[in-house]
Write a protein that holds these residues in place. Structure first.
Motif, mmCIF file in Angstrom:
data_model
loop_
_atom_site.group_PDB
_atom_site.id
_atom_site.type_symbol
_atom_site.label_atom_id
_atom_site.label_comp_id
_atom_site.label_asym_id
_atom_site.label_seq_id
_atom_site.Cartn_x
_atom_site.Cartn_y
_atom_site.Cartn_z
ATOM 1 N N LEU A 58 0.942 -1.401 -0.188
ATOM 2 C CA LEU A 58 -0.326 0.309 0.127
ATOM 3 C C LEU A 58 0.781 1.397 0.069
ATOM 4 O O LEU A 58 0.805 2.320 -0.208
ATOM 5 C CB LEU A 58 -1.239 -0.185 1.254
ATOM 6 C CG LEU A 58 -1.981 1.378 1.064
ATOM 7 C CD1 LEU A 58 -2.601 1.165 0.049
ATOM 8 C CD2 LEU A 58 -3.018 0.783 2.173
ATOM 9 N N LEU A 59 2.092 0.931 0.684
ATOM 10 C CA LEU A 59 2.640 2.364 1.135
ATOM 11 C C LEU A 59 3.953 2.276 -0.943
ATOM 12 O O LEU A 59 3.981 3.682 -1.208
ATOM 13 C CB LEU A 59 3.514 1.675 1.578
ATOM 14 C CG LEU A 59 5.025 3.471 1.907
ATOM 15 C CD1 LEU A 59 4.231 4.306 2.634
ATOM 16 C CD2 LEU A 59 6.219 2.917 2.653
ATOM 17 N N MET A 60 3.717 1.563 -1.548
ATOM 18 C CA MET A 60 4.259 1.960 -2.835
ATOM 19 C C MET A 60 3.075 2.015 -3.584
ATOM 20 O O MET A 60 3.637 3.110 -4.196
ATOM 21 C CB MET A 60 4.652 0.388 -3.189
ATOM 22 C CG MET A 60 6.230 -0.344 -3.026
ATOM 23 S SD MET A 60 6.048 -1.845 -3.517
ATOM 24 C CE MET A 60 6.994 -1.742 -4.755
ATOM 25 N N HIS A 61 1.814 2.012 -3.032
ATOM 26 C CA HIS A 61 0.859 2.631 -4.376
ATOM 27 C C HIS A 61 0.413 3.999 -3.863
ATOM 28 O O HIS A 61 0.554 5.020 -4.749
ATOM 29 C CB HIS A 61 -0.271 1.825 -3.695
ATOM 30 C CG HIS A 61 -0.740 1.097 -4.383
ATOM 31 N ND1 HIS A 61 -0.988 0.629 -5.951
ATOM 32 C CD2 HIS A 61 -0.468 -1.051 -3.599
ATOM 33 C CE1 HIS A 61 -1.309 -0.870 -6.375
ATOM 34 N NE2 HIS A 61 -1.243 -1.387 -4.886
ATOM 35 N N GLU A 62 1.133 4.432 -2.164
ATOM 36 C CA GLU A 62 0.814 5.652 -2.278
ATOM 37 C C GLU A 62 2.094 6.653 -2.759
ATOM 38 O O GLU A 62 1.896 7.639 -3.446
ATOM 39 C CB GLU A 62 0.823 5.332 -0.853
ATOM 40 C CG GLU A 62 0.506 7.599 -0.059
ATOM 41 C CD GLU A 62 0.535 7.007 1.248
ATOM 42 O OE1 GLU A 62 -0.425 7.435 1.500
ATOM 43 O OE2 GLU A 62 1.325 6.444 2.151
ATOM 44 N N HIS A 63 2.884 5.986 -2.989
ATOM 45 C CA HIS A 63 4.675 6.635 -3.382
ATOM 46 C C HIS A 63 4.374 7.039 -4.801
ATOM 47 O O HIS A 63 4.426 7.705 -5.763
ATOM 48 C CB HIS A 63 5.869 5.950 -2.889
ATOM 49 C CG HIS A 63 6.192 5.824 -2.307
ATOM 50 N ND1 HIS A 63 7.274 4.900 -1.002
ATOM 51 C CD2 HIS A 63 5.877 6.862 -1.271
ATOM 52 C CE1 HIS A 63 7.032 5.538 -0.060
ATOM 53 N NE2 HIS A 63 6.475 6.419 -0.068
ATOM 54 N N PHE A 64 3.649 6.055 -5.347
ATOM 55 C CA PHE A 64 3.206 5.934 -6.973
ATOM 56 C C PHE A 64 2.204 6.466 -7.702
ATOM 57 O O PHE A 64 2.646 7.118 -8.262
ATOM 58 C CB PHE A 64 3.291 4.705 -7.861
ATOM 59 C CG PHE A 64 3.094 4.917 -8.993
ATOM 60 C CD1 PHE A 64 3.889 5.482 -10.312
ATOM 61 C CD2 PHE A 64 2.234 3.703 -9.678
ATOM 62 C CE1 PHE A 64 4.222 4.833 -11.283
ATOM 63 C CE2 PHE A 64 1.950 3.788 -11.171
ATOM 64 C CZ PHE A 64 2.929 4.056 -12.085
ATOM 65 N N LEU A 65 1.274 6.415 -6.522
ATOM 66 C CA LEU A 65 -0.188 7.195 -7.025
ATOM 67 C C LEU A 65 -0.339 8.626 -6.661
ATOM 68 O O LEU A 65 -0.854 9.556 -7.425
ATOM 69 C CB LEU A 65 -1.479 5.983 -6.874
ATOM 70 C CG LEU A 65 -1.456 4.521 -7.118
ATOM 71 C CD1 LEU A 65 -2.623 3.855 -6.772
ATOM 72 C CD2 LEU A 65 -1.333 4.464 -8.939
ATOM 73 N N LEU A 66 -0.030 8.581 -5.769
ATOM 74 C CA LEU A 66 -0.450 10.488 -4.737
ATOM 75 C C LEU A 66 1.066 10.580 -5.531
ATOM 76 O O LEU A 66 1.081 12.063 -5.421
ATOM 77 C CB LEU A 66 -0.567 9.747 -3.575
ATOM 78 C CG LEU A 66 -1.643 9.443 -3.159
ATOM 79 C CD1 LEU A 66 -2.047 9.154 -1.410
ATOM 80 C CD2 LEU A 66 -2.319 9.585 -3.749
ATOM 81 N N TYR A 67 2.190 10.382 -5.393
ATOM 82 C CA TYR A 67 3.995 11.384 -5.700
ATOM 83 C C TYR A 67 4.912 11.063 -6.410
ATOM 84 O O TYR A 67 5.611 11.296 -6.789
ATOM 85 C CB TYR A 67 4.383 11.756 -4.403
ATOM 86 C CG TYR A 67 3.860 12.035 -2.945
ATOM 87 C CD1 TYR A 67 3.944 13.201 -2.750
ATOM 88 C CD2 TYR A 67 3.551 11.040 -2.047
ATOM 89 C CE1 TYR A 67 3.153 13.265 -1.675
ATOM 90 C CE2 TYR A 67 2.885 11.000 -0.815
ATOM 91 C CZ TYR A 67 2.400 13.161 -0.513
ATOM 92 O OH TYR A 67 2.006 13.149 1.211
ATOM 93 N N ASN A 68 3.935 9.944 -7.322
ATOM 94 C CA ASN A 68 4.591 9.672 -9.260
ATOM 95 C C ASN A 68 5.976 9.353 -8.352
ATOM 96 O O ASN A 68 6.673 9.466 -9.459
ATOM 97 C CB ASN A 68 4.526 10.969 -9.578
ATOM 98 C CG ASN A 68 4.510 10.372 -11.119
ATOM 99 O OD1 ASN A 68 4.351 9.471 -11.633
ATOM 100 N ND2 ASN A 68 5.044 11.149 -11.727
ATOM 101 N N SER A 69 6.125 8.363 -8.187
ATOM 102 C CA SER A 69 7.615 7.405 -7.651
ATOM 103 C C SER A 69 7.737 6.322 -7.693
ATOM 104 O O SER A 69 6.573 5.790 -7.271
ATOM 105 C CB SER A 69 7.757 8.028 -6.366
ATOM 106 O OG SER A 69 9.031 7.750 -6.061
ATOM 107 N N ARG A 70 8.616 5.540 -8.486
ATOM 108 C CA ARG A 70 8.790 4.543 -8.241
ATOM 109 C C ARG A 70 9.948 3.909 -7.459
ATOM 110 O O ARG A 70 9.579 2.811 -7.102
ATOM 111 C CB ARG A 70 8.764 4.247 -9.481
ATOM 112 C CG ARG A 70 7.721 4.217 -10.756
ATOM 113 C CD ARG A 70 8.469 4.134 -12.090
ATOM 114 N NE ARG A 70 6.757 4.642 -12.497
ATOM 115 C CZ ARG A 70 6.050 4.130 -13.912
ATOM 116 N NH1 ARG A 70 5.888 2.237 -14.054
ATOM 117 N NH2 ARG A 70 5.371 4.464 -14.813
ATOM 118 N N ASN A 71 11.000 4.403 -7.231
ATOM 119 C CA ASN A 71 11.709 3.681 -6.892
ATOM 120 C C ASN A 71 12.223 3.961 -4.832
ATOM 121 O O ASN A 71 12.830 2.827 -4.484
ATOM 122 C CB ASN A 71 12.997 4.715 -7.318
ATOM 123 C CG ASN A 71 13.167 4.319 -9.031
ATOM 124 O OD1 ASN A 71 12.497 3.039 -9.653
ATOM 125 N ND2 ASN A 71 13.486 4.887 -9.589
#
Length: 229
Positions: A187-200
């Motif tokens: 879920l944290l990965m989703h949050e980083h990706f979907l809310l802040y556009n970060s993958r790494n």
């Protein structure tokens, strides 16, 4: 304030226990206030420090949060966050997206309609969203001033307030992955990706704050996200 003063540092405190007054909440409020205002937490302002947030404790289980939600933070970091008034709505939309793309039920998102006034510690909605707000950005690097190796947390909850804060970089608390912890990290990965556009950054976060598998890897699923059929 932080948008206009990126080199400043800010402290967030509140009247914890006002909804449920009592001895335990009073002691927790005092401990968290002592930590956030301490000279130890002020150490994150030094030029050779890598942390951007300091608090009494930081927890990754059952989800990433600052227990009690008292902290000191750099404005350079705070100004990157979704505005706090918008974060609850963003989390609700995040959960709706995650449920739609997941093949299996997600423990940390409701799998039915999310009510507009719904509050939940488990899902991080309503006022409960704020404990998850400060650690939500991919560049979050926490320091804590409470050493679990030296002190038992239960002693403090029951009134031991003689402890002296000691600044240290937050690290994992010796818990291995189980299903819920894996979902929390996902879920944290989703949050980083979907809310802040970060993958790494999530991968580095996992290395620092979770105990890994025997091969020293973190349990991830691949990005970009693939919507379920």
């Amino acid at each position: 304030h932080c948008l206009q003063n990126p080199t400043d540092y800010v402290v967030y405190l509140h009247n914890k226990g006002s909804f449920h007054p009592g001895g335990s909440n009073t002691r927790r409020r005092r401990l968290n206030t002592k930590a956030a205002l301490s000279n130890a937490c002020r150490g994150i302002q030094s030029t050779n420090n890598t942390c951007n947030v300091c608090a009494f404790r930081f927890e990754t289980h059952p989800f990433s949060h600052v227990p009690g939600n008292f902290f000191q933070a750099s404005c350079e970091y705070v100004r990157k966050l979704i505005p706090p008034k918008s974060y609850d709505t963003a989390r609700r939309k995040l959960c709706e997206t995650v449920v739609n793309i997941s093949d299996t039920p997600i423990d940390f998102c409701p799998n039915d309609t999310i009510g507009e006034n719904m509050e939940s510690v488990e899902y991080g909605f309503g006022r409960m969203a704020m404990e998850r707000w400060i650690p939500s950005h991919p560049s979050f690097v926490p320091c804590t001033v409470f050493d679990l190796k030296r002190y038992a947390l239960v002693d403090f909850v029951h009134g031991n307030e003689t402890w002296q804060p000691n600044l240290q970089i937050a690290r994992h608390n010796n818990r291995r992955f189980n299903t819920k912890q894996r979902q929390s990290m996902e879920l944290l990965m989703h949050e980083h990706f979907l809310l802040y556009n970060s993958r790494n950054h999530s991968r580095e976060f996992c290395k620092s704050y979770f105990i890994k598998r025997k091969d020293n890897s973190c349990p991830f699923f691949p990005y970009p996200l693939v919507r379920k059929n």
